[in-house]
Design an enzyme around this catalytic site. Sequence first.
Site, PDB file in Angstrom:
ATOM      1  N   LYS A  28       1.253  20.916 -49.087  1.00 57.02           N
ATOM      2  CA  LYS A  28       2.010  21.228 -50.309  1.00 57.02           C
ATOM      3  C   LYS A  28       3.368  20.524 -50.259  1.00 57.02           C
ATOM      4  O   LYS A  28       3.755  19.979 -49.225  1.00 57.02           O
ATOM      5  CB  LYS A  28       2.183  22.743 -50.419  1.00 57.02           C
ATOM      6  N   TYR A  44      36.147  14.460 -49.279  1.00 56.98           N
ATOM      7  CA  TYR A  44      36.567  15.449 -50.281  1.00 56.98           C
ATOM      8  C   TYR A  44      37.173  16.676 -49.610  1.00 56.98           C
ATOM      9  O   TYR A  44      36.652  17.178 -48.614  1.00 56.98           O
ATOM     10  CB  TYR A  44      35.368  15.903 -51.112  1.00 56.98           C
ATOM     11  N   MET A  90      28.009  12.961 -52.392  1.00 52.91           N
ATOM     12  CA  MET A  90      26.713  12.773 -53.055  1.00 52.91           C
ATOM     13  C   MET A  90      25.938  11.600 -52.454  1.00 52.91           C
ATOM     14  O   MET A  90      24.731  11.689 -52.229  1.00 52.91           O
ATOM     15  CB  MET A  90      26.930  12.546 -54.559  1.00 52.91           C
TER      16      MET A  90
END
Length: 363
Positions: free
Chosen positions: A44, A259, A307
């Site tokens: 799966k 950040y 990101m």
Amino acid sequence: MAAEGITKLMTRPIRAIVDLSALRHNLGIARKHAPHARIMAVIKANGYGHGMLRTAKALETADGFAVLNLGEAIALREAGFRQEILLLEGFFSSDEISLLKQHDLSTVIHAQWQIDALLQTPVSAPIQAWLKINTGMNRLGFQPDDFPAALRNLQQAGAQVTLMTHFSSADEINGITEQLSLFNTLTHDLQLPRSMSNSAATLTFPDALGDWIRPGIMLYGASPMSHINASELGLKPAMTFTSKIIAMRDIQAGETVGYGGTFRAPGTMRIGTVACGYADGYPRHAPTGTPVLVNGQHSRIIGRVSMDMLTVDLSGIPDARIGSSVTLWGKDLPVDEIASAAGTISYELLCAVAARVPLSEAE
Ligand SMILES: *Cc1c(COP(=O)(O)O)cnc(C)c1O
């Protein structure tokens, strides 16, 4: 031609490389633990992020494959796999029943409405049904009291039945005792195949192997148990998640990185920027200190994961250069270590490798 052009333009150096021989090796470990059981390989979530069809091909000697969606099951049939294919949550509407039959698929039956649907949908040949009993997980399955009637109804509907349950705490010491004894009490005098064990139970509870084991995570080379690591279990990591250093700089004492400026340099140090961020599937919650390999040498990430990038400490790695390879997890760096640093489990990290990461394979 077009596909090749696109491949060539995947110039950002991040990759997830699937080691097919590791998948085969880990299947062998499952067989060694359960020599008399059949293996329903759980593929799966796109083969836990490794690619469903690629994983099935590598594991083609498995006795069955378990997935969630009808579309995945049909794709496996259309790719030529002949073994049993099981839908782990069963069908979601009675419309699916004729397709189950058409493609010779097996379905979990966990609720009365599914039995009613089967009774109202005559099919020419018997349905392969995995009747799920809720022995304590409280997610899917018939209550012990309702199980005998469910079995009777299902057999009246012409199904061929395998009995199953799922353990909630197989990764903990003595985690299955109560569930196993309840399951045994309900099923011991029935002449039907039985399936109980996920990876953790397969590896640690030989009395729960039954007729079919259902290993998932161990096939991908990660440990299902926090107290035993994958290499102690003889497992090999199937996925290596890699990228490269794309920038380097020296920073002075007191300068911060990333950040929020959460990392502050205690002294002069060399740092590297790696083309991998949370949009690639690297966990944003991985803190400063999470291990990473640069040119095969152990280092750590520093500051917040962004990101598209993260930063590594290059202080102890004098030969690091732009273009140096960075292993985020995989060979020589267990994904379980990254997961534990980030407060999660390997399952989540492997499944979350982003679609934008090119997935390739190695023998
Ligand atoms: C996902 C799943 C498995 C596999 O579990 P692992 O811990 O990955 O081995 C087995 N059985 C069922 C019902 C599952 O949903």
